[in-house]
Design an enzyme around this catalytic site. Sequence first.
Site, PDB file in Angstrom:
ATOM      1  CE1 TYR A   1      -2.848   6.300   1.956  1.00 11.29           C
ATOM      2  CE2 TYR A   1      -3.236   5.305  -0.193  1.00 11.29           C
ATOM      3  CZ  TYR A   1      -2.583   5.313   1.015  1.00 11.29           C
ATOM      4  OH  TYR A   1      -1.665   4.345   1.302  1.00 11.29           O
TER       5      TYR A   1
ATOM      6  CG  ASP B   1     -10.036   5.877   0.165  1.00 14.61           C
ATOM      7  OD1 ASP B   1     -10.415   5.135   1.103  1.00 14.61           O
ATOM      8  OD2 ASP B   1      -8.848   6.019  -0.157  1.00 14.61           O
TER       9      ASP B   1
ATOM     10  NE  ARG C   1      -5.489 -14.510 -13.980  1.00 16.45           N
ATOM     11  CZ  ARG C   1      -6.065 -14.873 -15.135  1.00 16.45           C
ATOM     12  NH1 ARG C   1      -7.294 -14.482 -15.415  1.00 16.45           N
ATOM     13  NH2 ARG C   1      -5.423 -15.617 -16.000  1.00 16.45           N
TER      14      ARG C   1
ATOM     15  CE  LYS D   1      -4.075   1.616   5.566  1.00 12.08           C
ATOM     16  NZ  LYS D   1      -4.498   2.669   4.676  1.00 12.08           N
TER      17      LYS D   1
HETATM   18  C1  LIG Z   1      -3.930   3.054   3.431  1.00 12.87           C
HETATM   19  C2  LIG Z   1      -4.955   3.706   2.602  1.00 12.87           C
HETATM   20  C3  LIG Z   1      -5.208   3.273   1.309  1.00 12.87           C
HETATM   21  C4  LIG Z   1      -4.378   2.235   0.607  1.00 12.87           C
HETATM   22  O1  LIG Z   1      -4.402   1.013   1.171  1.00 12.87           O
HETATM   23  P1  LIG Z   1      -3.289  -0.111   0.947  1.00 12.87           P
HETATM   24  O2  LIG Z   1      -4.022  -1.339   1.311  1.00 12.87           O
HETATM   25  O3  LIG Z   1      -2.142   0.226   1.841  1.00 12.87           O
HETATM   26  O4  LIG Z   1      -2.902  -0.083  -0.511  1.00 12.87           O
HETATM   27  C5  LIG Z   1      -6.221   3.902   0.622  1.00 12.87           C
HETATM   28  N1  LIG Z   1      -6.924   4.902   1.156  1.00 12.87           N
HETATM   29  C6  LIG Z   1      -6.698   5.346   2.387  1.00 12.87           C
HETATM   30  C7  LIG Z   1      -7.537   6.462   2.918  1.00 12.87           C
HETATM   31  C8  LIG Z   1      -5.700   4.779   3.160  1.00 12.87           C
HETATM   32  O5  LIG Z   1      -5.443   5.265   4.380  1.00 12.87           O
END
Ligand SMILES: *Cc1c(COP(=O)(O)O)cnc(C)c1O
Length: 404
Positions: free
Chosen positions: A118, A190, A64, A215
């Site tokens: 988000y 973020d 882990r 992303k």
């Molecule tokens: C897609 C996204 C997330 C979350 O990501 P996941 O990997 O799908 O959980 C967080 N913040 C932003 C700005 C996003 O576009």
Amino acid sequence: MTGSKTSGEHDQATRAVSAGRVGDWAEHIVNPPIYRGSTHLHANCAALKEAGKSNHDGHFFYGRRGSPTQWALADALTQLEPDAFGTMLYPSGVAALSGALLSSLSSGDVLLMTDNVYDPSRGMANGLFKKMGIETRYFDPLDLDDYSAKFCDRTRAVLLEAPGSLTMEMPDIPRQAAIARERGATSLIDNTWATSLGFPALRHGCDIAIMSLTKHVGGHSDLLMGSASAGERHYRRLRRTAQQLGAYVSPDEASLCLRGLRTMPLRLQRSMDTARQIARWLRDRKEVAHVLCPFLEGDPGYSIWQRDFTGGCGLFSFVLAGRSGAQRAALIDTLDLFGIGYSWGGYESLALPFDPASMRSVMRWPKPGWKEDDRLGVRLSIGLEDATDLIADLERGFAAMDKI
Ligand SMILES: *Cc1c(COP(=O)(O)O)cnc(C)c1O
């Protein structure tokens, strides 16, 4: 996982090529081996006891806690985030957001959240956090007075995002982070849109930089993962909380993610260049009321983007001029080269309809000064296709839209 400091004089693309190459394997092979395993073996009982005591990053202990495969990715992300001491990996971007926020908040605390956050972050605050006794207050990211006024003596953390999700407003992050610091609150950002390459968030005063690696870093729409990077004090908290939550990513996905990272600077640049051409083209279309794109000259966020950011990506939005929902659907459904679906930052282009009114607490939609009928949004994630082909596809979409 902690890593050595970036040798800052290198270009980002150069750094992305070799970041994270630390450990014995790196002397022999380009990519880290994929270590699958729950059990890590210890030479004897004394070694087992010793491993449990020190339990440093980068030492075999138990599955882990990761293996050289995951450590290589975490080290690479640390090296690409100026001023970071270490990075924790999480099974998704949302897990990174919850893990990082939980490392900074306790019952009774107040969290300030940017209103254009988000949307699942809002869901986390209004669901899980509320149940835990953590109160969330939303602020207008473009109004520093509103932001400052929302602080109280129980405010322990602020969640920032730049640009805002879907509606793409560009806030003054260095000011927001500085105010949080003055008020004794941890600032988390973020930073999925720009990544550490386009916006070195810690250097701009944020305490914790979070990315959905799903992303841009993964970049191929074939994995989900998240990360949080920070200086030493916040990193220690992130790590403790992540371990208590049982956050874990598989070595196979860490390896895929590291593969994506190697080409990320190239992909980001290409997607942004194409996106800028498309955004300019959209701005001149009569069907389009507003283009929401901070790296486009004339956008309200352009001067801040130019001041604070060294890059961007292929994600931006536009708003249709007085069309109906059915017309918007006809536009999007007609597109051949744009997939319809969530997520973004992959090599293929995507189009998504959005209606942010229900996702805002203090900001207005349509925006102040806009016509009431100019409200239906379309978000584009521009991939690696040719700009001319994408524009021709959109042109066909507009033609179909106005046949209805
Ligand atoms: C897609 C996204 C997330 C979350 O990501 P996941 O990997 O799908 O959980 C967080 N913040 C932003 C700005 C996003 O576009």
